[in-house]
Design an enzyme around this catalytic site. Structure first.
Site, PDB file in Angstrom:
ATOM      1  N   LYS A 105       0.885  -1.165   0.027  1.00 38.62           N
ATOM      2  CA  LYS A 105       0.146   0.145  -0.046  1.00 38.62           C
ATOM      3  C   LYS A 105       1.031   1.282   0.207  1.00 38.62           C
ATOM      4  O   LYS A 105       2.030   1.023   0.534  1.00 38.62           O
ATOM      5  CB  LYS A 105      -0.903   0.020   1.170  1.00 38.62           C
ATOM      6  CG  LYS A 105      -2.236   0.986   1.086  1.00 38.62           C
ATOM      7  CD  LYS A 105      -3.111   0.114   0.353  1.00 38.62           C
ATOM      8  CE  LYS A 105      -4.305   0.621   0.213  1.00 38.62           C
ATOM      9  NZ  LYS A 105      -5.288  -0.179  -0.339  1.00 38.62           N
ATOM     10  N   GLY A 217     -20.349   6.441   3.024  1.00 38.65           N
ATOM     11  CA  GLY A 217     -19.452   6.571   2.074  1.00 38.65           C
ATOM     12  C   GLY A 217     -19.850   6.725   0.599  1.00 38.65           C
ATOM     13  O   GLY A 217     -20.423   5.451   0.122  1.00 38.65           O
ATOM     14  N   GLY A 219     -17.968   7.510  -2.326  1.00 42.76           N
ATOM     15  CA  GLY A 219     -17.029   7.632  -3.147  1.00 42.76           C
ATOM     16  C   GLY A 219     -17.085   6.449  -4.273  1.00 42.76           C
ATOM     17  O   GLY A 219     -18.144   6.021  -4.660  1.00 42.76           O
ATOM     18  N   ASN A 220     -16.092   6.085  -5.053  1.00 45.51           N
ATOM     19  CA  ASN A 220     -15.974   5.291  -6.305  1.00 45.51           C
ATOM     20  C   ASN A 220     -16.875   3.772  -5.652  1.00 45.51           C
ATOM     21  O   ASN A 220     -17.983   3.503  -6.307  1.00 45.51           O
ATOM     22  CB  ASN A 220     -14.620   4.882  -6.675  1.00 45.51           C
ATOM     23  CG  ASN A 220     -14.640   3.717  -7.697  1.00 45.51           C
ATOM     24  OD1 ASN A 220     -15.060   2.430  -7.248  1.00 45.51           O
ATOM     25  ND2 ASN A 220     -14.225   3.917  -8.821  1.00 45.51           N
ATOM     26  N   ALA A 221     -16.315   3.576  -4.763  1.00 44.35           N
ATOM     27  CA  ALA A 221     -17.020   2.135  -4.339  1.00 44.35           C
ATOM     28  C   ALA A 221     -18.487   2.101  -3.754  1.00 44.35           C
ATOM     29  O   ALA A 221     -19.391   1.288  -4.272  1.00 44.35           O
ATOM     30  CB  ALA A 221     -16.081   1.586  -3.414  1.00 44.35           C
ATOM     31  N   GLY A 222     -18.771   3.106  -2.983  1.00 40.21           N
ATOM     32  CA  GLY A 222     -19.780   3.121  -2.455  1.00 40.21           C
ATOM     33  C   GLY A 222     -21.012   3.404  -3.507  1.00 40.21           C
ATOM     34  O   GLY A 222     -22.071   3.146  -3.505  1.00 40.21           O
TER      35      GLY A 222
HETATM   36  N1  GLU Z   1      -7.170   0.173  -3.187  1.00 45.80           N
HETATM   37  C1  GLU Z   1      -8.235  -0.895  -3.687  1.00 45.80           C
HETATM   38  C2  GLU Z   1      -7.885  -1.966  -2.486  1.00 45.80           C
HETATM   39  O1  GLU Z   1      -7.814  -1.544  -1.264  1.00 45.80           O
HETATM   40  C3  GLU Z   1      -7.447  -1.526  -4.917  1.00 45.80           C
HETATM   41  C4  GLU Z   1      -6.087  -2.178  -4.934  1.00 45.80           C
HETATM   42  C5  GLU Z   1      -5.627  -2.635  -6.454  1.00 45.80           C
HETATM   43  O2  GLU Z   1      -6.342  -2.753  -7.186  1.00 45.80           O
HETATM   44  O3  GLU Z   1      -4.605  -2.896  -6.305  1.00 45.80           O
HETATM   45  O4  GLU Z   1      -8.280  -2.861  -2.501  1.00 45.80           O
END
Ligand code: GLU
Length: 415
Positions: A105, A217, A219-222
């Site tokens: 990360k 939330g 954002g993209n995911a929510g």
């Molecule tokens: N940031 C996203 C996660 O937490 C995607 C990570 C990725 O695609 O490498 O899973």
């Protein structure tokens, strides 16, 4: 109450798993520490001529199963321990999904909402300048996370490619389609979450057509999950919140319309025909499905006893503390843990890497089918482990993941 340190939370989860699996102490010790981490200074020329120095991190947690993988977060509250926790969770997430990748990360302490496009581009490029020798399609592959976008991924890929003297689309995922992105990557985290919710709802005999949903939330995911569950199952999304506040309508909100309102005004608040609800109250609404899609530590021992949803779907990373986990489990709630529920994003990132390597691109329906298969297999293996060890879904997901990582470490002769 002070928020727990995310890395301590991640380690407590791992320690519990070590106990369940009766893990060898030396293997356990190895898994408690990141393999490698980078702390970088990021000087950026601001539009007013001043030079500002930002701080950034990249943590490569474990690469036993393959190149490390994980997003880069731009956030004012970023800390090294948050990045360490997120890198550990990526390791477990990729293993649960059985994709051949390790976990990493990245993070930069900044508030992208206060940066101009030019400043954001310079910050993104200098971040790659600092770490480019240590990343790459066979070493470590970043991606988007909170407040980073496909455009930022494009700048970063471009910067890395310039250093290498060749196009290197495979260095980063979540790119725009024009430069090697994958169809379906944008909505992948939400879609993957939906596939897992659909399975869990079926097991609970909960009819999604009649289900009520609250989304914390946006954002993209929510957004993607809210829009898909509404669009493809007709579920009633009664509440939505973002960092500025929340909205409620018992007859249901149209997520795409809320997203348009947010794009125009900067927030979901004051959406027409809705009444305000705070982020805290939204979590405690009497709904069938609660989707937590923002940041860490939102379900704690304080509010866990008041959560009423049948299914808690974790689209965020680390939204539930270990104390809260125990309460929800005791109260009979099904928690779909982050390392399973939000793994659609990294799974389509992996598909993106494969497409970049082959220079052959799949259409959206192929991506969706393959994602569905992966999510379903992962859900079933977690369910199996939950039965085998008589544990909750998070502990089961950890058991599946840690067993796979340890097997790779042993096979390579590391332990
Ligand atoms: N940031 C996203 C996660 O937490 C995607 C990570 C990725 O695609 O490498 O899973």
């Amino acid at each position: 109450m002070e928020k727990p340190n995310p890395f301590e939370v991640a380690l407590r989860q791992l320690d519990e798993c070590a106990r369940i699996l009766k893990l060898d102490p030396s293997v356990h010790a190895m898994l408690r520490l990141p393999m490698r981490e980078f702390h970088v200074s990021l000087p950026v020329r601001m539009d007013n001529g001043e030079m500002r120095v930002f701080q950034g991190f990249r943590v490569q947690y474990n690469d036993a199963r393959g190149p490390t993988k994980g997003g880069i977060r731009f956030h004012p509250d970023e800390t090294i321990d948050t990045v360490r926790a997120l890198a550990a969770w990526m390791t477990w997430k990729c293993a649960v999904m059985e994709i051949p990748l390790g976990g990493a990360k990245g993070g930069v302490i900044c508030n992208p909402k206060e940066l101009s496009t030019g400043e954001l581009e310079r910050l993104s490029r200098i971040y790659i300048d600092r770490i480019w020798r240590y990343i790459g399609p066979e070493a470590d592959v970043p991606a988007p996370d909170v407040y980073t976008t496909p455009q930022i991924m494009a700048w970063m890929m471009d910067e890395y490619s310039k250093r290498c003297g060749s196009n290197q689309f495979g260095v980063i995922t979540g790119k725009p389609l024009a430069v090697g992105g994958s169809a379906g990557r944008d909505e992948a985290t939400g879609r993957g979450g939906l596939y897992v919710i659909r399975r869990a709802a079926n097991d609970l005999r909960l009819d999604l057509r009649r289900a009520t949903v609250a989304v914390q939330g946006f954002g993209n995911a929510g957004f993607a999950l809210a829009n898909l569950i509404r669009g493809s199952h007709g579920s009633r999304v009664v509440a939505i919140s973002d960092s500025k506040g929340g909205i409620y309508n018992e007859y249901g909100l149209e997520p795409w319309a809320v997203a348009e309102h947010k794009a125009a005004t900067g927030s979901v608040v004051e959406f027409p025909n809705s009444r305000p609800v705070s982020n805290e109250d939204l979590l405690e609404l009497n709904v069938d499905i609660l989707v937590v899609a923002a940041l860490e530590n939102v379900i704690t021992e304080d509010n866990a006893p008041r959560i009423r949803a049948k299914i808690v779907a974790e689209l965020a990373n680390g939204p539930t503390t270990p104390e809260a986990d125990a309460v929800l489990y005791r109260n009979g709630m099904v928690v779909l843990p982050d390392i399973l529920c939000n793994a659609g994003g990294v799974t389509v990132s992996y598909f993106e890497m494969v497409q970049n390597a082959y220079m052959y691109y799949w259409d959206e329906s192929a991506v969706q089918q393959r994602l569905d298969k992966k999510m379903t297999e992962a859900y079933l293996s977690v369910l199996d482990a939950a039965r085998k060890y008589s544990v909750n879904m998070r502990q089961a997901a950890y058991a599946v993941a840690v067993e796979r990582v340890v097997e790779a470490m042993k096979t390579r002769g590391w332990v």
